[in-house]
Each structure stands twice: as C-alpha cells, then as structure tokens.
Motif scaffolding. Structure first.
Motif, short mmCIF file in Angstrom:
data_model
loop_
_atom_site.label_atom_id
_atom_site.label_comp_id
_atom_site.label_asym_id
_atom_site.label_seq_id
_atom_site.Cartn_x
_atom_site.Cartn_y
_atom_site.Cartn_z
N VAL A 89 0.45 -0.47 -2.98
CA VAL A 89 0.81 -0.05 -1.62
C VAL A 89 0.80 -1.25 -0.69
O VAL A 89 1.71 -1.44 0.13
CB VAL A 89 -0.16 1.04 -1.13
N PHE A 90 -0.24 -2.08 -0.79
CA PHE A 90 -0.30 -3.30 0.03
C PHE A 90 0.91 -4.19 -0.25
O PHE A 90 1.50 -4.77 0.67
CB PHE A 90 -1.58 -4.08 -0.25
N GLU A 91 1.28 -4.31 -1.51
CA GLU A 91 2.37 -5.21 -1.88
C GLU A 91 3.71 -4.71 -1.37
O GLU A 91 4.55 -5.49 -0.92
CB GLU A 91 2.41 -5.35 -3.41
N ARG A 92 3.92 -3.38 -1.39
CA ARG A 92 5.21 -2.83 -0.96
C ARG A 92 5.32 -2.68 0.55
O ARG A 92 6.37 -2.92 1.13
CB ARG A 92 5.43 -1.47 -1.63
N HIS A 93 4.23 -2.27 1.20
CA HIS A 93 4.31 -1.89 2.61
C HIS A 93 3.49 -2.80 3.53
O HIS A 93 3.58 -2.66 4.75
CB HIS A 93 3.85 -0.44 2.80
N GLY A 94 2.68 -3.69 2.98
CA GLY A 94 1.85 -4.54 3.82
C GLY A 94 0.54 -3.87 4.20
O GLY A 94 0.32 -2.68 3.96
N ALA A 95 -0.33 -4.65 4.83
CA ALA A 95 -1.67 -4.15 5.17
C ALA A 95 -1.68 -3.26 6.40
O ALA A 95 -2.53 -2.38 6.53
CB ALA A 95 -2.62 -5.33 5.38
N ARG A 96 -0.74 -3.48 7.32
CA ARG A 96 -0.81 -2.80 8.61
C ARG A 96 -0.82 -1.27 8.51
O ARG A 96 -1.72 -0.62 9.06
CB ARG A 96 0.34 -3.26 9.50
N PRO A 351 0.41 -16.29 -7.83
CA PRO A 351 1.55 -16.48 -6.94
C PRO A 351 1.30 -15.80 -5.59
O PRO A 351 0.63 -14.77 -5.51
CB PRO A 351 2.71 -15.80 -7.69
N ALA A 352 1.87 -16.37 -4.55
CA ALA A 352 1.66 -15.82 -3.20
C ALA A 352 2.11 -14.38 -3.12
O ALA A 352 1.48 -13.55 -2.45
CB ALA A 352 2.40 -16.68 -2.18
N ALA A 353 3.20 -14.03 -3.81
CA ALA A 353 3.72 -12.67 -3.74
C ALA A 353 2.80 -11.66 -4.40
O ALA A 353 2.90 -10.46 -4.15
CB ALA A 353 5.10 -12.61 -4.40
N ALA A 354 1.89 -12.14 -5.26
CA ALA A 354 0.97 -11.23 -5.97
C ALA A 354 -0.42 -11.21 -5.36
O ALA A 354 -1.31 -10.56 -5.90
CB ALA A 354 0.89 -11.64 -7.44
N TYR A 355 -0.62 -11.93 -4.23
CA TYR A 355 -1.96 -12.03 -3.67
C TYR A 355 -2.54 -10.67 -3.32
O TYR A 355 -3.70 -10.37 -3.62
CB TYR A 355 -1.96 -12.93 -2.43
N ALA A 356 -1.74 -9.81 -2.68
CA ALA A 356 -2.25 -8.51 -2.26
C ALA A 356 -2.67 -7.67 -3.46
O ALA A 356 -3.77 -7.09 -3.48
CB ALA A 356 -1.18 -7.76 -1.45
N ARG A 357 -1.82 -7.64 -4.50
CA ARG A 357 -2.15 -6.83 -5.68
C ARG A 357 -3.34 -7.41 -6.43
O ARG A 357 -4.24 -6.67 -6.86
CB ARG A 357 -0.91 -6.77 -6.58
N ALA A 358 -3.39 -8.74 -6.57
CA ALA A 358 -4.51 -9.36 -7.27
C ALA A 358 -5.82 -9.15 -6.51
O ALA A 358 -6.85 -8.84 -7.12
CB ALA A 358 -4.24 -10.85 -7.44
N SER A 359 -5.80 -9.28 -5.19
CA SER A 359 -7.02 -9.11 -4.41
C SER A 359 -7.53 -7.68 -4.49
O SER A 359 -8.74 -7.44 -4.60
CB SER A 359 -6.77 -9.48 -2.95
#
Length: 424
Positions: A89-96, A351-359
C-alpha cells in the motif's frame, strides 16, 4: 559638443532580510518538523503512556500491573502482523493516505482505552492502537520523509530519529502532570484529541501528494510494471541483525539498573550510570546526523554493532563505578547510532523504489523482537538472575554483529548495486 543624457539608474534597493521562517519553506524541513511532532504524540500517547498511568489503570480496572503492561506488547505484535501487507500500500499510494487514515484510528483506540471498564475492552483498545501504529508510527514516518527528501533522505531521517529520542523526556512529565490534575482517563482522552486534531491535519497538509498521471501518460501508467526487487539474502541478514539488536536493547534496558546493583554499586551510583546512557544515546544519534555524509551507512552500523559486545565485556569484567560509566558510554553511543542506522541503512541496501516495501517488511521481525524482549528478559531475571540476562544480551549482540558482517561481505562480492536472482 553634445550633452549626453544618461538614463537615470535607480538606487540599489537593500536586499530583504532573511526571515527566520525561511527554512520552513523547504518541504523536507516542514515534513520533518511535522512528523517529529506527530511521532512524539503517537508514541507518547500509546506505548509510553502506561509507564506513568499503569498503576492507576490497574487499580481502577481491577487488573494486575503485569497485565496492564502487556497492553503495549499487544500493540507491537499487532503492528508487526499489519506491517507486511501495508508495504504494498505504501509503495502504490505513498505514506500520506495511510497516515491520514491511521491517525483518527489511533484517536479512536485511545478513546476506547480511556473509556475501558475492564480487561476485555482494555486489550481491544491496544489491538486498535496496534493497527493504527502500523500506519502512522516510525516506519510510515520514515517512508514519508524519503518520499519528500529523495536523495537527501539520510540526514532528514537522522533529524527525525534525533527528535524521537526526546519522546519519553517530554511526554512522561506531561503525562504525570495531567494525571495528577485530571486522572488517567482524562489524560488518555486528551491525547486522543491531540492525535485527531493535531496529527491528522499535519499528515494531511504536510506530507507528499503523489501526482496523478497526465492524459498523455495514461497508457504508460496503465501498463503493469514489475515492482523493484528486494534482494532476499540481504533482506534476511538485515532482518536478523535488526531483530537481534532490537531484542537485547529493548529487553536489556529493563535490567540495567538491576545489573549495576548486582555488580556492587549502590542505588545512587546505579542511577547515575543509567542516566549517562540517555546522554550517550543522544550523542550517538548526533554522530550519524553530523557525519552521515562522510561515512557509508553500513560502516557506521558495523561500528555501532561492534561497540555493543565490547560494552557487555566491560560490564562483565568490571564491578566498579568507573566501569559502569564506561559501559554506559559505549552502550549508549552504540544504541543511538543504531537507532538512526535502522532507518537509513535500507536506503543503501535496497533500490530506492523498494524502500517503502522493504521498510514495512523489516518492521515485522523488529516489532516482534521489541514485543518479545521485555517478558523474556523478565522471565530470565526471575529464574536465573540478572547476569544470565547480561549473557543473553551479549550473545544476541554477537548475532547482530555477525549478520551485519555477512551483509558487508555479501555487498563486497556482488558489487553492492547488482542484484542476484533470488528476490522477495
């Protein structure tokens, strides 16, 4: 002779004086400032609250104090379970959108806690707070900072972690004053109001809005894209290192004063040595904030991981006040650096694009270790004594160091940026 008429040159206007609020024009500065406030409210109103209000809660709800203190453990377990599915969800829609939705949910959980009349409703409130925490505490905040700061995320994350170190220092005295004046129920409801009326608007206004695709880009956006790969061996090593470190730091914190006293210090000297840990932790966080641009995150993490077993050796070999102070300085410095490394190292590893999913996925073993550590260390202290807890902490620190060493060797063999086929 002709008279040349030169055009009039306007007088130079003085440059406007810089406003003291100019730094807040930066989206990154605004986001870090806002998230520092909302994280202080979020953690202070949930996990850290029973440290002050727990005895009063136990007396009024007819519950044993250990059961009251199990509430934050329930919260951490639920956060761990909810973190993995939230990664996508974070990766697709962001944290906000996630943080905006989680803040009112957290307020509802606190309202439920403040109105609880017995154990069932009390524990249900902590389940709700765990669901909310997975969407608004620590990991989501770090993801939100990286979305805004981009390449400058590491120093921004360092400042956010630095501010988070003040949570108990600020919230515990405030909670004590509020409880003395209003009681624990009104104090809990006050924090629910802060989460609803302060945290929710800040998350809505300050965090990054993901731009929508323009009409000409709709076909490209509609095409399915492969998500950025997360290297499985690196993920496993990082998860083991972080979980082992989190287990002994959260569990060992409960035994520090007892261990000092078991080593022969009187209570006053034990308290003094323990107080030095907090100062050293702050200094450790500052080390990464000030020197993060010069040193790779993995090298900083390895240095901190090596300081932990060294500090335990000092405490095992020395029974003097000077030895306790040396331990506190080494342990606190390592703990402070590690708190920042947990947030920043995935930026270097994945990778930067995977930071949200990895975290989000790393939050699962980390929160489980946080939840398991206090009861495990309490049981070991009760059955085998304080020094058994110290030896367990030493063994886990070796595990954490070995995991980061393995990560360093793996990085050297594969060239860091190259990803092997195995991904998760």
């Amino acid at each position: 002779m002709f008279l040349l008429e030169w055009p009039l040159v306007p007088a130079c206007r003085p440059l406007p004086k810089p406003s003291p609020f100019m730094p807040f024009r930066s989206p990154t500065v605004r986001a870090v400032a806002a998230l520092s406030a909302t994280q202080l409210i979020g953690w202070g109103a949930t996990f850290w609250l029973p440290a002050v209000t727990g005895p009063a809660m136990a007396g009024e709800l007819g519950m044993a104090l250990p059961m009251v203190m199990a509430g934050p453990t329930v919260m951490l377990v639920v956060m761990a379970v909810a973190s993995w599915p939230l990664g996508g969800v974070f990766e697709r829609h962001g944290a906000r959108p996630v943080m905006v939705a989680a803040s009112p949910l957290g307020a509802a959980g606190l309202a439920l806690l403040g109105l609880a009349g017995g154990p069932a409703l009390y524990m249900l409130a902590w389940v709700v707070l765990g669901l909310a925490g997975a969407g608004m505490l620590t990991t989501p905040a770090q993801i939100a900072v990286t979305e805004i700061a981009g390449d400058k995320a590491r120093p921004a994350l360092g400042v956010l972690i630095l501010a988070g170190g003040l949570t108990s220092t600020i919230v515990w005295p405030l909670s004590g004053l509020l409880q003395a004046a209003w009681g624990w129920r009104a104090t809990t409801l006050f924090y629910a109001g802060l989460m609803l009326l302060v945290s929710t608007p800040l998350h809505w206004v300050v965090l990054a809005r993901r731009p929508r695709a323009r009409p000409g880009e709709r076909s490209a956006a509609a095409a399915p894209a492969e998500p950025a790969a997360i290297d499985r061996p690196r993920f496993v090593l990082l998860a083991v290192g972080f979980a082992a470190n989190g287990f002994f730091t959260w569990g060992f914190a409960l035994t520090i004063i007892i261990l000092f006293e078991a080593g022969g210090l009187d209570h006053a000297h034990a308290l003094t040595a323990a107080a030095l840990i907090g100062i050293a932790q702050w200094a450790g966080r500052m080390v990464d904030v000030l020197g993060g641009r010069r040193w790779p995150g993995l090298a900083t993490g390895l240095a901190a991981a090596a300081l932990f077993p060294l500090s335990f050796v000092v405490l095992l070999l020395s029974r003097s006040f000077a030895g306790a102070l040396l331990f506190a300085a080494l342990y606190g410095m390592a703990s402070g650096i590690t708190a920042v490394v947990r947030a920043t190292l995935p930026l270097q590893i994945f990778p930067a694009a995977a930071y949200a999913r990895a975290s989000a996925r790393l939050a699962v073993p980390l929160n489980l270790s946080f939840a398991a550590a206090p009861p495990a260390f309490a049981a070991i202290m009760t059955s085998s004594g304080p020094h058994a807890a110290l030896w367990l902490a030493f063994a886990m620190s070796i595990v954490a160091l070995a995991a980061l060493c393995g990560l360093w060797l793996l990085r050297g063999r594969t060239g860091g940026a190259t990803r092997p086929p195995e991904t998760c």
